[in-house]
Design an enzyme around this catalytic site. Structure first.
Site, PDB file in Angstrom:
ATOM      1  N   TYR A  49       0.825  -1.210   0.000  1.00 22.69           N
ATOM      2  CA  TYR A  49       0.000   0.000   0.000  1.00 22.69           C
ATOM      3  C   TYR A  49       0.864   1.267   0.000  1.00 22.69           C
ATOM      4  O   TYR A  49       0.346   2.384   0.111  1.00 22.69           O
ATOM      5  CB  TYR A  49      -0.948   0.011   1.209  1.00 22.69           C
ATOM      6  CG  TYR A  49      -1.850  -1.215   1.296  1.00 22.69           C
ATOM      7  CD1 TYR A  49      -2.350  -1.809   0.137  1.00 22.69           C
ATOM      8  CD2 TYR A  49      -2.203  -1.756   2.523  1.00 22.69           C
ATOM      9  CE1 TYR A  49      -3.169  -2.933   0.212  1.00 22.69           C
ATOM     10  CE2 TYR A  49      -3.032  -2.879   2.606  1.00 22.69           C
ATOM     11  CZ  TYR A  49      -3.498  -3.459   1.449  1.00 22.69           C
ATOM     12  OH  TYR A  49      -4.315  -4.569   1.530  1.00 22.69           O
ATOM     13  N   HIS A  80      -1.051  -1.481 -11.165  1.00 25.23           N
ATOM     14  CA  HIS A  80      -1.967  -0.332 -11.216  1.00 25.23           C
ATOM     15  C   HIS A  80      -1.582   0.675 -10.131  1.00 25.23           C
ATOM     16  O   HIS A  80      -0.857   0.345  -9.187  1.00 25.23           O
ATOM     17  CB  HIS A  80      -3.414  -0.800 -11.044  1.00 25.23           C
ATOM     18  CG  HIS A  80      -3.635  -1.536  -9.758  1.00 25.23           C
ATOM     19  ND1 HIS A  80      -3.710  -0.895  -8.539  1.00 25.23           N
ATOM     20  CD2 HIS A  80      -3.738  -2.858  -9.500  1.00 25.23           C
ATOM     21  CE1 HIS A  80      -3.876  -1.784  -7.595  1.00 25.23           C
ATOM     22  NE2 HIS A  80      -3.884  -2.991  -8.140  1.00 25.23           N
ATOM     23  N   HIS A 359      -1.297  -6.699 -11.476  1.00 35.01           N
ATOM     24  CA  HIS A 359      -1.471  -6.561 -10.025  1.00 35.01           C
ATOM     25  C   HIS A 359      -0.192  -6.928  -9.266  1.00 35.01           C
ATOM     26  O   HIS A 359       0.696  -7.567  -9.819  1.00 35.01           O
ATOM     27  CB  HIS A 359      -2.584  -7.489  -9.551  1.00 35.01           C
ATOM     28  CG  HIS A 359      -3.910  -7.240 -10.199  1.00 35.01           C
ATOM     29  ND1 HIS A 359      -4.824  -6.348  -9.701  1.00 35.01           N
ATOM     30  CD2 HIS A 359      -4.480  -7.760 -11.326  1.00 35.01           C
ATOM     31  CE1 HIS A 359      -5.912  -6.332 -10.470  1.00 35.01           C
ATOM     32  NE2 HIS A 359      -5.717  -7.187 -11.467  1.00 35.01           N
TER      33      HIS A 359
END
Ligand SMILES: *[C@@H]1O[C@H](CO)[C@@H](O)[C@H](O)[C@H]1NC(C)=O
Ligand SMILES: *[C@@H]1O[C@H](CO)[C@@H](O)[C@H](O)[C@H]1NC(C)=O
Ligand SMILES: *[C@@H]1O[C@H](CO)[C@@H](O)[C@H](O)[C@H]1NC(C)=O
Ligand SMILES: *[C@@H]1O[C@H](CO)[C@@H](O)[C@H](O)[C@H]1NC(C)=O
Ligand SMILES: *[C@@H]1O[C@H](CO)[C@@H](O)[C@H](O)[C@H]1NC(C)=O
Length: 471
Positions: A49, A80, A359
């Site tokens: 994150y 992404h 991803h």
């Protein structure tokens, strides 16, 4: 951007954090070259994150194109950009915040913001900040590879989820923006755009996402490993939070969710992520180190060397990379779609630039299939292992939001060492860090001869452990 401006940004970010004020309005937190550099003792410890930040300075080897060399080929593999929480996590976060608000008899000091904090983040899609990250990535890619990019656009594929497609589009926008330099595109000039979208799901072969290896999909060893490590550090935090917020009772998982809210609230609130979320202040730097390690353990045991089927999920993509590097048909019996890969329209072999979007998890598998972290010490699940940027593996260094690997092939003039003239050399950069290739005889700049590199990929060329998917 020069070293002084980097130091300037770093100074302001740090000083503003300690004083609890915002970064000055005209000081960027995020730049094309360096990615996100504010609050770095926290924001670079958010595992997957974390917003993309350049590791160029941490690399023992310069990320610059070596002198006397010309890049002839680049394969980019990108994650992404920053996204909102997934819909299921979003429900958990909202319920947790509301539970605290209902039960707490006192919310004071650094907890006071929770009194009227309203959870209203989006779901699954890119945030405005995440869109900007990908525009920046397109600008950076164009500038770095301008000698090739001036005359050709990358062949672009995206895995089929909305945020991945949106990321590839924003990247294309950035690429075109850099190319035009403010001028209008020449008439008839090809524009960067998505060429192929590969649907996701357990019925589609997709080298940019896992899904078809049944046995791999049935188990979640990464989650189990993360839970094991989470137990080692969250109890102390839970007790502190419960003492600080009388009336509230939390689980260790709630602690992790409150920590998750720090990155998500920061990357959702503003399009430059300049305001550090007040959730971040509830935890110490050491606690962020543990958090980052928990996320790294999840990737390592889920998609990396810690799972016998992890690296296997990245084989299809690496076999496609071999095909592109050697301009020969794809040989693969794992996750490639032959209908796509045998067709020059959907899988051309004559391009110089390729950009693929997916991803964090499949990228982790791909890095391990390539053997990039083969020399990393295994990550223990019950105690934090000290890692340093030059040698270790961490989720924040490898798969932050808008993470990117550049796989470069170059041709170098004579006098460049022991290579014969004409031997193409290859190397890999993960977020601007040159990661030494294993399985081949690398030089001091982390490069191998193409033939030697392909030969060393025995695990990939043999299909790895794919047979075990259905046993
Ligand atoms: C392979 O790609 C073709 C063309 O896009 C598609 O029609 C087909 O469903 C795909 N098959 C698999 C197994 O992914
Ligand atoms: C709030 O109290 C309810 C009822 O006792 C309990 O079920 C819930 O877990 C509590 N939540 C928090 C965050 O304290
Ligand atoms: C980050 O570093 C600054 C400056 O050294 C310090 O004031 C701050 O407390 C640190 N943040 C955390 C979360 O430890
Ligand atoms: C999808 O992958 C499986 C396993 O490798 C393979 O048997 C099948 O032929 C592939 N489908 C296509 C359309 O390539
Ligand atoms: C990386 O390590 C794995 C497991 O030991 C091995 O199978 C593979 O061949 C290695 N890859 C490279 C490129 O060295």
């Amino acid at each position: 951007m020069g070293i002084w401006s980097v130091l300037f940004v770093a100074f302001y970010c740090l000083s503003s954090l300690s004083e609890g004020v915002l970064v000055p309005r005209d000081t960027p937190c995020n730049t094309v070259d360096n990615g996100y550099q504010c609050y770095s003792n926290t924001s670079h410890l958010w595992g997957q994150y974390s917003p993309y930040f350049s590791l160029a300075d941490e690399s023992a080897i310069s990320a610059d194109i070596p002198r006397g060399c010309e890049v002839t080929f680049v394969q980019m593999l990108s994650r992404h950009g920053a996204r909102f929480p997934t819909s299921s996590k979003g429900k958990d976060y909202k319920a947790l915040v509301e539970g605290i608000q209902q039960n707490a008899t006192k919310l004071a000091g650094k907890y006071a913001f929770l009194r009227d904090y309203e959870y209203n983040m989006g779901e699954d899609d890119l945030t405005g900040f995440g869109e900007n990250e990908l525009v920046d990535s397109g600008l950076k890619f164009y500038e770095r590879y301008e000698s090739l990019a001036r005359n050709s656009v990358p062949f672009i594929r995206a895995s089929g989820q909305d945020r991945v497609i949106a990321s590839a589009e924003k990247f294309s926008d950035g690429f075109e923006q850099a190319k035009s330099g403010g001028k209008r595109a020449r008439k008839g000039q090809e524009r960067a755009k998505i060429d192929v979208i590969i649907p996701e799901g357990d019925t589609f072969n997709d080298t940019l996402n896992h899904g078809t290896c049944t046995k791999f999909e049935e188990t979640k060893p990464g989650d189990e490993a993360e839970d094991t490590f989470v137990e080692t550090f969250t109890s102390a935090i839970r007790k502190r939070l419960e003492a600080d917020m009388p009336g509230v009772s939390l689980t260790n998982k709630d602690v992790v969710h409150l920590m998750d809210l720090c990155p998500f609230d920061t990357i959702s609130a503003t399009s430059d992520a300049k305001e550090l979320s007040p959730f971040c202040d509830l935890f110490t730097e050491e606690e962020w180190e543990n958090y980052n390690y928990a996320k790294s353990v999840e990737k390592y045991y889920g998609y990396g060397a810690g799972n016998s089927l992890g690296p296997t999920q990245g084989i299809g993509f690496v076999n496609e990379l071999i095909a592109r590097l050697t301009r020969s048909p794809v040989i693969d019996h794992t996750s490639t779609n032959h209908t796509l890969d045998d067709n020059p329209k959907t899988f051309p072999l004559d391009r110089a630039l390729y950009a693929d979007f997916g991803h964090d998890n499949p990228m982790t598998s791909t890095f391990f299939a390539l053997g990039l972290y083969n020399n990393t010490k295994p990550l223990p699940k019950t105690s934090i292992q000290d890692v340093d940027e030059s040698g270790g593996y961490s989720a924040a260094w490898t798969v932050p939001f808008a993470a990117r690997m550049y796989f470069e092939m170059m041709q170098c003039r004579t006098g460049e060492g022991r290579w014969e003239i004409g031997q193409p050399l290859v190397r890999a950069l993960v977020n601007d860090q040159v990661v030494r290739l294993s399985g081949c005889d690398g030089d001091e700049l982390g490069r191998c001869q193409l033939d030697d590199f392909v030969e060393g990929l025995t695990f990939v060329r043999s299909g790895g452990n794919w047979d075990e998917c259905f046993s």
